[in-house]
Design a protein around this motif. Structure first.
Motif, PDB file in Angstrom:
ATOM      1  N   GLY A 373     -12.180  12.482  31.750  1.00  0.00           N
ATOM      2  CA  GLY A 373     -12.393  13.901  31.985  1.00  0.00           C
ATOM      3  C   GLY A 373     -13.716  14.422  31.466  1.00  0.00           C
ATOM      4  O   GLY A 373     -13.758  15.476  30.807  1.00  0.00           O
ATOM      5  N   VAL A 374     -14.816  13.727  31.765  1.00  0.00           N
ATOM      6  CA  VAL A 374     -16.133  14.106  31.257  1.00  0.00           C
ATOM      7  C   VAL A 374     -16.779  15.118  32.202  1.00  0.00           C
ATOM      8  O   VAL A 374     -16.803  14.928  33.421  1.00  0.00           O
ATOM      9  CB  VAL A 374     -17.046  12.876  31.114  1.00  0.00           C
ATOM     10  CG1 VAL A 374     -18.462  13.295  30.730  1.00  0.00           C
ATOM     11  CG2 VAL A 374     -16.467  11.912  30.095  1.00  0.00           C
ATOM     12  N   THR A 375     -17.314  16.183  31.614  1.00  0.00           N
ATOM     13  CA  THR A 375     -18.118  17.161  32.352  1.00  0.00           C
ATOM     14  C   THR A 375     -19.502  17.224  31.720  1.00  0.00           C
ATOM     15  O   THR A 375     -19.627  17.411  30.506  1.00  0.00           O
ATOM     16  CB  THR A 375     -17.466  18.550  32.325  1.00  0.00           C
ATOM     17  OG1 THR A 375     -16.208  18.495  33.033  1.00  0.00           O
ATOM     18  CG2 THR A 375     -18.362  19.586  33.002  1.00  0.00           C
ATOM     19  N   LEU A 376     -20.540  17.046  32.538  1.00  0.00           N
ATOM     20  CA  LEU A 376     -21.912  17.069  32.041  1.00  0.00           C
ATOM     21  C   LEU A 376     -22.801  17.660  33.132  1.00  0.00           C
ATOM     22  O   LEU A 376     -22.819  17.154  34.262  1.00  0.00           O
ATOM     23  CB  LEU A 376     -22.384  15.660  31.687  1.00  0.00           C
ATOM     24  CG  LEU A 376     -23.774  15.555  31.051  1.00  0.00           C
ATOM     25  CD1 LEU A 376     -23.815  16.284  29.706  1.00  0.00           C
ATOM     26  CD2 LEU A 376     -24.186  14.096  30.878  1.00  0.00           C
ATOM     27  N   VAL A 377     -23.529  18.741  32.764  1.00  0.00           N
ATOM     28  CA  VAL A 377     -24.377  19.435  33.735  1.00  0.00           C
ATOM     29  C   VAL A 377     -25.790  19.551  33.164  1.00  0.00           C
ATOM     30  O   VAL A 377     -26.115  20.520  32.472  1.00  0.00           O
ATOM     31  CB  VAL A 377     -23.820  20.833  34.071  1.00  0.00           C
ATOM     32  CG1 VAL A 377     -24.649  21.483  35.189  1.00  0.00           C
ATOM     33  CG2 VAL A 377     -22.356  20.746  34.480  1.00  0.00           C
TER      34      VAL A 377
END
Length: 595
Positions: A373-377
């Motif tokens: 569940g990784v979020t990276l922006v």
């Protein structure tokens, strides 16, 4: 353990073969027509010989004998000429088909996702590009034309037998049950046998390639016995597979040989009996026996090349199997939150060029996620460093951001569009992965740089080399940009080869780069020069740097700490150090400090 690339099933192979036939209807019709004419010319001589025997038994004039002999000689010459042109037509058709097969195979190989190649290993792909292509080449060049010739000849000989006398056709039919049973038995076993044989050969290639590439490590760790045992086991499996197909041939070929003899013997015996009974003439028996003898060659050719067709069919199935398999995405495919859709024109014009990962999960093996569940922006133009312990998932996340892998769930987008939905050419205009690996292709230095943009002129190529500080040594080569490099060409140092790879990036001009420690294994003096070259490439671009050494993170705009497949900290270097968390501990440990 490497996962073999897929293999096409029999239905796909047959459909593709029909497609090839439909592509060349005129050439195929011409080849078949010439073979039919040659077969027809070859059928005249036995009939004339039968008439000659019948005529002599009745006491014909010598002039008639001479005339028949001249006719036989004429048809023999005509058959030889027709056979020559028929073989030329078949060879041209075969070469054209083979060229198409090779070109399409190269297209399939180049379309494979890098992750698929990594999972499969090099052995299977190398075997398909070498052994399977070679086997299919032999099949297309020889087996297919020879089989067509045999089928046409058999059809014409059978027709000639019927014209001589339907009764004399019966002895030849005695061979049908023998040949049918033997062929059916063989065809039920041969395809799987040859697929296993080719797969076993792939294992040998894979093991030997791995042993050679890791020879220094093998020697240092004293693993020679283990590598030898692996090779011996692969050879044993290959031997067993080849022995199985050999056993099939040792059963099938003798049965086929028996089937060849039956028609000739039966025609002589039964024909002689029927002649004595007055049911047929001596000339009919003579012609029928010669036709039965003529059946031996095409039937033998057909069954002999049938074995080669099985080898070629197995090879074609493996070559057609090199398609573009989807990433392992689970039963319902990739899922993830909705992302804003941005028009392509707006994205390409620079309105929104952000690469972002939303709630991504990825597993190399089913049920074992390495990202959770990784979020990276990353922000446009930002330099973002990813740090963390080995095995934390940094490189995996970087490959997802570069479009090398597709997430099991969640989404990775660029300009609001999912990376796994973009054509490869469009994807690489947005984002590229830069690693320690680089390759110099056989060709000129100019071609090696311009391969990412074939329409690039000399000025663009020189500008790209200038940007990475490589133009001086490029101009100093024997023929400048026209110097042939790569295997067998002018040697380039590792640093020069990597500068060449960076020049390609300048010319490709992606707006986002994912760096996986691109200079970590280069000599320190060369690394300083490459750092300057790399700085020219990075200028003005979004950069995601996978930092295995923390000095790369110090100068980043933000640092993402990856632990256990999750991002546990995210922020500027100073803030993370001051926070006293995992990154601060890594920083103190790297500097040798103690809390």
């Amino acid at each position: 353990m490497a996962t073999a690339l897929p293999v096409a099933d029999a239905r796909q192979v047959r459909r593709y073969a029909r497609t090839l036939v439909r592509r060349h209807p005129r050439a195929l019709a011409a080849a078949l027509g010439l073979h039919a004419a040659a077969a027809a010319a070859g059928l005249v001589a036995p009939r004339l010989l039968g008439d000659l025997v019948e005529g002599i038994s009745r006491g014909v004039a010598s002039t008639t004998v001479d005339r028949i002999a001249l006719l036989i000689a004429g048809f023999v010459v005509a058959q030889a000429v027709l056979v020559r042109f028929a073989h030329l037509a078949s060879a041209r058709l075969g070469e054209r088909v083979l060229a198409e097969l090779r070109e399409e195979f190269v297209d399939r190989v180049l379309a494979l996702p890098l992750s698929t190649v990594e999972r499969a290993g090099t052995g299977d792909l190398l075997t398909r590009t070498s052994r399977d292509v070679s086997a299919l080449s032999r099949t297309v060049r020889f087996a297919v034309p020879e089989t067509l010739i045999a089928v046409v000849t058999v059809a014409f000989v059978v027709g000639a037998l019927l014209l001589v006398g339907p009764l004399l056709m019966l002895p030849s039919l005695l061979a049908v049950p023998v040949l049918w049973a033997g062929t059916r038995w063989y065809l039920r076993r041969a395809p799987d046998g040859y697929l296993r044989e080719n797969a076993a050969y792939s294992d040998i290639t894979d093991g030997i390639s791995e042993t050679v590439e890791g020879s220094r490590t093998t020697e240092a760790l004293r693993q020679q016995p283990r590598r030898r045992a692996r090779t011996d086991a692969d050879i044993r499996r290959s031997y067993a597979a080849e022995r199985y197909t050999l056993r099939l041939r040792t059963v099938f070929f003798p049965v086929a040989e028996l089937g060849y003899v039956i028609p000739v013997v039966a025609t002589l015996l039964l024909g002689g009996w029927w002649y004595l009974e007055g049911w047929v003439t001596l000339g009919q028996v003579t012609a029928a026996t010669l036709y039965a003898q003529q059946l031996v060659d095409p039937v033998d050719r057909l069954l002999t090349w049938l074995d080669e067709l099985q080898v070629g069919g197995a090879s074609m199935a493996r070559l057609l199997g090199v398609a573009t398999p989807a990433e392992p995405t689970g039963p319902t495919g990739p899922t993830g939150p909705a992302v804003p859709t941005v028009p392509v024109e707006h994205a390409l014009s620079g309105g929104d060029r952000r690469v972002a990962a939303y709630d991504v999960r990825y597993a190399y093996r089913a049920g074992r996620d390495v990202l959770h569940g990784v979020t990276l922006v990353p922000e446009p133009g930002e330099k973002l460093a990813m740090v963390g312990p080995s095995g934390a998932g940094k490189s995996t996340l970087g490959r997802l951001l570069a479009g090398v892998h597709a997430p099991r769930s969640g989404s990775v987008t660029v300009a609001g569009r999912r990376l796994d939905e973009l054509p490869l050419a469009e994807l690489r205009r947005h984002v590229a992965l830069v690693t320690q690996e680089h390759h110099v292709f056989i060709g000129t230095l100019r071609d090696n740089v311009a391969m990412v943009r074939p329409d690039a002129d000399t000025t663009a190529v020189r500008s790209a080399l200038t940007a990475v500080e490589a133009l001086d040594w490029a101009d100093a080569l024997p023929d400048g940009l026209d110097t042939v490099v790569g295997a067998g060409g002018h040697p380039l140092s590792p640093a020069q080869a990597q500068q060449l790879a960076l020049a390609r990036l300048v010319l490709a001009d992606p707006h986002t780069l994912v760096l996986d420690e691109a200079t970590s294994l280069i000599d320190p003096r060369a690394a300083r020069q490459l750092e300057r070259s790399l700085a020219a490439v990075l200028a003005g671009r979004t950069v995601v740097a996978i930092a295995h050494r923390l000095f790369s993170a110090h100068d980043a705009d933000r640092v993402a700490v990856v632990e256990g497949g999750r991002i546990t900290e995210l922020g500027p270097h100073e803030e993370l150090v001051a926070a006293g968390g995992a990154y601060a501990a890594l920083w103190r440990s790297w500097h040798g400090d103690r809390p």
